[in-house]
Design a protein around this motif. Structure first.
Motif, PDB file in Angstrom:
ATOM      1  N   LYS A 277       1.233   4.438   9.736  1.00 22.88           N
ATOM      2  CA  LYS A 277       1.839   3.194   9.844  1.00 22.88           C
ATOM      3  C   LYS A 277       2.829   3.503  11.035  1.00 22.88           C
ATOM      4  O   LYS A 277       3.598   4.435  11.314  1.00 22.88           O
ATOM      5  CB  LYS A 277       2.644   2.957   8.720  1.00 22.88           C
ATOM      6  CG  LYS A 277       2.031   2.728   7.286  1.00 22.88           C
ATOM      7  CD  LYS A 277       0.962   1.908   7.656  1.00 22.88           C
ATOM      8  CE  LYS A 277       0.145   1.556   6.289  1.00 22.88           C
ATOM      9  NZ  LYS A 277      -1.058   0.778   6.452  1.00 22.88           N
ATOM     10  N   SER A 278       2.988   2.333  11.947  1.00 22.84           N
ATOM     11  CA  SER A 278       4.114   2.430  12.932  1.00 22.84           C
ATOM     12  C   SER A 278       4.734   0.944  12.683  1.00 22.84           C
ATOM     13  O   SER A 278       3.925  -0.044  12.975  1.00 22.84           O
ATOM     14  CB  SER A 278       3.180   2.782  14.385  1.00 22.84           C
ATOM     15  OG  SER A 278       2.377   1.629  14.463  1.00 22.84           O
ATOM     16  N   SER A 279       5.888   0.998  12.679  1.00 20.16           N
ATOM     17  CA  SER A 279       6.635  -0.220  12.474  1.00 20.16           C
ATOM     18  C   SER A 279       8.100   0.030  13.020  1.00 20.16           C
ATOM     19  O   SER A 279       8.770   1.053  12.565  1.00 20.16           O
ATOM     20  CB  SER A 279       6.509  -0.863  11.257  1.00 20.16           C
ATOM     21  OG  SER A 279       7.201  -1.898  11.005  1.00 20.16           O
ATOM     22  N   SER A 280       8.618  -1.028  13.075  1.00 22.92           N
ATOM     23  CA  SER A 280      10.276  -0.690  13.430  1.00 22.92           C
ATOM     24  C   SER A 280      11.139  -1.222  12.206  1.00 22.92           C
ATOM     25  O   SER A 280      12.073  -1.166  11.934  1.00 22.92           O
ATOM     26  CB  SER A 280      10.610  -1.877  14.401  1.00 22.92           C
ATOM     27  OG  SER A 280      10.429  -3.078  14.056  1.00 22.92           O
ATOM     28  N   ASP A 281      10.220  -1.640  11.150  1.00 23.41           N
ATOM     29  CA  ASP A 281      10.925  -2.087   9.813  1.00 23.41           C
ATOM     30  C   ASP A 281      11.421  -0.793   9.139  1.00 23.41           C
ATOM     31  O   ASP A 281      10.749   0.366   8.870  1.00 23.41           O
ATOM     32  CB  ASP A 281       9.727  -2.555   8.883  1.00 23.41           C
ATOM     33  CG  ASP A 281      10.041  -2.957   7.467  1.00 23.41           C
ATOM     34  OD1 ASP A 281      11.178  -2.782   7.066  1.00 23.41           O
ATOM     35  OD2 ASP A 281       9.350  -3.683   6.685  1.00 23.41           O
ATOM     36  N   PRO A 282      12.865  -0.866   8.767  1.00 25.80           N
ATOM     37  CA  PRO A 282      13.452   0.197   8.259  1.00 25.80           C
ATOM     38  C   PRO A 282      12.644   0.932   6.977  1.00 25.80           C
ATOM     39  O   PRO A 282      12.663   1.929   6.590  1.00 25.80           O
ATOM     40  CB  PRO A 282      14.795  -0.128   7.966  1.00 25.80           C
ATOM     41  CG  PRO A 282      14.748  -1.698   8.113  1.00 25.80           C
ATOM     42  CD  PRO A 282      13.573  -2.167   8.848  1.00 25.80           C
ATOM     43  N   VAL A 283      12.237  -0.304   6.172  1.00 26.08           N
ATOM     44  CA  VAL A 283      11.598   0.313   4.706  1.00 26.08           C
ATOM     45  C   VAL A 283      10.223   1.091   4.976  1.00 26.08           C
ATOM     46  O   VAL A 283      10.085   2.294   4.538  1.00 26.08           O
ATOM     47  CB  VAL A 283      11.161  -0.762   3.791  1.00 26.08           C
ATOM     48  CG1 VAL A 283      10.383  -0.250   2.561  1.00 26.08           C
ATOM     49  CG2 VAL A 283      12.535  -1.660   3.667  1.00 26.08           C
ATOM     50  N   ILE A 284       9.552   0.834   5.983  1.00 24.96           N
ATOM     51  CA  ILE A 284       8.446   1.565   6.163  1.00 24.96           C
ATOM     52  C   ILE A 284       8.771   2.805   6.935  1.00 24.96           C
ATOM     53  O   ILE A 284       8.194   4.110   6.779  1.00 24.96           O
ATOM     54  CB  ILE A 284       7.226   0.748   7.300  1.00 24.96           C
ATOM     55  CG1 ILE A 284       6.697  -0.342   6.548  1.00 24.96           C
ATOM     56  CG2 ILE A 284       6.226   1.723   7.986  1.00 24.96           C
ATOM     57  CD1 ILE A 284       5.882  -1.405   7.274  1.00 24.96           C
TER      58      ILE A 284
ATOM     59  N   GLU B  30      -0.936  10.816   4.508  1.00 23.22           N
ATOM     60  CA  GLU B  30      -1.940  10.465   5.313  1.00 23.22           C
ATOM     61  C   GLU B  30      -1.588   9.086   5.697  1.00 23.22           C
ATOM     62  O   GLU B  30      -1.757   8.470   6.950  1.00 23.22           O
ATOM     63  CB  GLU B  30      -3.128  10.662   4.738  1.00 23.22           C
ATOM     64  CG  GLU B  30      -4.202  10.439   5.904  1.00 23.22           C
ATOM     65  CD  GLU B  30      -5.529  10.880   5.402  1.00 23.22           C
ATOM     66  OE1 GLU B  30      -6.468   9.797   5.481  1.00 23.22           O
ATOM     67  OE2 GLU B  30      -5.781  11.645   4.755  1.00 23.22           O
ATOM     68  N   LEU B  31      -1.317   8.075   4.613  1.00 27.79           N
ATOM     69  CA  LEU B  31      -1.158   6.794   4.706  1.00 27.79           C
ATOM     70  C   LEU B  31       0.276   6.460   5.768  1.00 27.79           C
ATOM     71  O   LEU B  31       0.117   5.676   6.528  1.00 27.79           O
ATOM     72  CB  LEU B  31      -0.993   6.214   3.402  1.00 27.79           C
ATOM     73  CG  LEU B  31      -0.927   4.534   3.433  1.00 27.79           C
ATOM     74  CD1 LEU B  31      -2.033   3.779   3.975  1.00 27.79           C
ATOM     75  CD2 LEU B  31      -0.723   4.139   2.036  1.00 27.79           C
ATOM     76  N   ALA B  32       1.191   7.101   5.384  1.00 25.99           N
ATOM     77  CA  ALA B  32       2.595   7.073   5.935  1.00 25.99           C
ATOM     78  C   ALA B  32       2.419   7.318   7.393  1.00 25.99           C
ATOM     79  O   ALA B  32       3.046   6.584   8.286  1.00 25.99           O
ATOM     80  CB  ALA B  32       3.635   7.631   5.212  1.00 25.99           C
TER      81      ALA B  32
ATOM     82  N   ALA C 155       0.835  -1.115   0.024  1.00 27.27           N
ATOM     83  CA  ALA C 155       0.203  -0.095   0.077  1.00 27.27           C
ATOM     84  C   ALA C 155       0.811   1.380  -0.104  1.00 27.27           C
ATOM     85  O   ALA C 155       0.557   2.190  -0.850  1.00 27.27           O
ATOM     86  CB  ALA C 155      -1.025  -0.080   1.300  1.00 27.27           C
ATOM     87  N   LEU C 156       2.002   1.292   0.655  1.00 25.07           N
ATOM     88  CA  LEU C 156       2.831   2.502   0.771  1.00 25.07           C
ATOM     89  C   LEU C 156       3.509   2.833  -0.573  1.00 25.07           C
ATOM     90  O   LEU C 156       3.489   3.891  -0.833  1.00 25.07           O
ATOM     91  CB  LEU C 156       4.043   2.141   2.045  1.00 25.07           C
ATOM     92  CG  LEU C 156       3.512   2.462   3.331  1.00 25.07           C
ATOM     93  CD1 LEU C 156       4.565   2.235   4.185  1.00 25.07           C
ATOM     94  CD2 LEU C 156       3.510   3.931   3.482  1.00 25.07           C
TER      95      LEU C 156
END
Length: 161
Positions: free
Chosen positions: A47-54, A42-44, A22-23
């Motif tokens: 998102k909350s994640s420890s994934d470096p890409v996100i 708004e989408l970003a 989606a990102l």
């Protein structure tokens, strides 16, 4: 017990990959219009994640926010914060091709006067040299990015198969 753990792990990975997809889709449309940029931001932000890409997409959304904000004195703040965050993520994960694509796309699309374009050649070389090692979803994403890239030559774009 192992079955439940396996199912939960699979579900987590599936949800994380759909978040990432989606990102990616939203980011690829972000520079086409102000509305596309706002949708991606708004989408970003959700998102909350420890994934470096996100995290890198979140940093890119900060930089993009400078484009859509009406408060001129905040533009520099958005760019500095996003660029600083993106640089630290890439530095911590130098072998991640998607991070290089994100940084390259940001640097290609940010006004030259900002002075955030020093990694274009480095990122392009890394992407071209490591393209064959990526999974099919990321290869497709890189190809799509390369087709609209201002930094890659026609021969380089054609080499991505």
């Amino acid at each position: 017990m192992k079955l439940i753990l396996s199912l939960l792990t699979g579900l987590f990975l599936f949800l994380q990959s759909s978040d990432l997809e989606a990102l990616r889709n939203s980011y690829s449309k972000a520079n086409l219009s102000v509305e596309g940029a706002k949708d991606f931001i708004e989408l970003a932000e959700k998102k909350s994640s420890s994934d470096p890409v996100i995290s890198a997409y979140k940093a890119a959304s900060q930089i993009l926010e400078a484009k859509v904000t009406t408060e001129k004195n905040k533009r520099k703040t958005f760019v500095k914060a996003g660029a600083s965050s993106l640089e630290s993520i890439v530095k911590a994960n130098p072998n991640n091709a998607e991070l290089r694509v994100i940084r390259m796309s940001v640097q290609e699309n940010i006004p030259k006067i900002v002075g955030y374009s020093k990694n274009l050649k480095e990122d392009k070389t890394f992407i071209l040299n490591n393209y064959s090692k990526q999974n099919s979803a990321l290869k497709s994403y890189i190809k799509k990015f390369a087709q609209q890239s201002k930094t890659m030559t026609a021969a380089e774009k054609n080499s991505l198969k």
